[in-house]
Design an enzyme around this catalytic site. Sequence first.
Site, PDB file in Angstrom:
ATOM      1  N   SER A 177      38.809  47.720  45.605  1.00  0.00           N
ATOM      2  CA  SER A 177      37.950  46.860  44.799  1.00  0.00           C
ATOM      3  C   SER A 177      36.690  47.619  44.370  1.00  0.00           C
ATOM      4  O   SER A 177      36.771  48.688  43.792  1.00  0.00           O
ATOM      5  CB  SER A 177      37.635  45.587  45.589  1.00  0.00           C
ATOM      6  OG  SER A 177      37.119  44.583  44.758  1.00  0.00           O
ATOM      7  N   ASP A 207      43.653  42.727  43.093  1.00  0.00           N
ATOM      8  CA  ASP A 207      42.719  43.293  44.070  1.00  0.00           C
ATOM      9  C   ASP A 207      43.420  43.791  45.339  1.00  0.00           C
ATOM     10  O   ASP A 207      44.195  43.068  45.970  1.00  0.00           O
ATOM     11  CB  ASP A 207      41.690  42.222  44.443  1.00  0.00           C
ATOM     12  CG  ASP A 207      40.425  42.810  45.034  1.00  0.00           C
ATOM     13  OD1 ASP A 207      40.520  43.635  45.944  1.00  0.00           O
ATOM     14  OD2 ASP A 207      39.334  42.421  44.576  1.00  0.00           O
TER      15      ASP A 207
END
Length: 357
Positions: free
Chosen positions: A66, A180
């Site tokens: 991320s 993610d």
Amino acid sequence: MLQNWLGQGQKHESDKDKDKVGLGPSRRPLIGLALGGGAARGFAHIGILRALLERNIVPDVVVGTSIGAAVGGAYVTGHLDTFEEWARGLQPRNVLGYLDIQLNGSGLIGGAKLAAQLDQSIGRRLIEELPAKFAAIATEVSTGHEIWLTHGRLVEALRASYALPGIFSPVRIGDRWLVDGALVNPVPVSAARALGAEIVIAVNLNADNFGHGGTISAFGTPPDAPEEQASPAPPPKSGIGKFFSAERTMKREFFGSVNRPGISTVMVEAFNIMQDRITRARLAGDPPDVLISPRVTKIGWFDFHRAEETIAHGRRAAERALESIEEAIAILAPGHAALENKEGSDPTTGRIEKAAE
């Protein structure tokens, strides 16, 4: 210069011995940096990198999930200064300018504007051409596979790694739709080791969630609690008031109110709970050699305008861990540590940034 850094140029024998990596009494151990996810809290990674580089602790392997992938990508391309300048300049108003809201896709935010900023800050680079080993961690939507993005376009890998489900649209790379990486590996220690790191320094941005994640063993509806009733529908409005009424209703449902959380709050907090539980399990099974835990709980996931404060938290956390890192290096390669102390070091922004210039 890049060729010399990789050890492919012509060097004197003494220089070869000094820069040689691997286990041994006088060799420099390969250092890996695993940067965890946490949205705006991830600006702490900038301060951590600054503190490490000032002590000549230069990562040879950088992996990130991320926001950790985004900061790590800026570092390995030699554009950490540019990225930091952009982060420090963010204000609530221009943060909103990067949010290309869409109501007909698979995420509330398209992500094209932020990707354009990454292109500007980092440049169009291929991962396999970077001067250090790098991986961005993502998750395949259809299978739940943990995907290590180790080649191809860097910006696309970063977009996939930070594509928070429901907030950002998934990113298609090859024949896979990716989101993610924090869904499966929030602090990717395992990836750093697999890429050859002998000492792994990990950064967990959610370690100080004190009072969270416990068990309340006895709970239920109080006997005197009134039954919840649906709110009465507001009276219909006409003309231009109809538009503003619908807009206010949409904002209330999205952001919530004092008495009821909104859609965005529920999504982010649910993701935060899940990430915290997964992080605990993954770090227990594959702990790093040194864990850095910035105290950033009071920084909200979308507080991107608080970069200066967040960077400072990261620097302080890294400074607290410097002694442990240097002890780990000295245990693994005491001869190299003694040589570094004898000859001294130049506290610059690091070998990777020099090589990329």
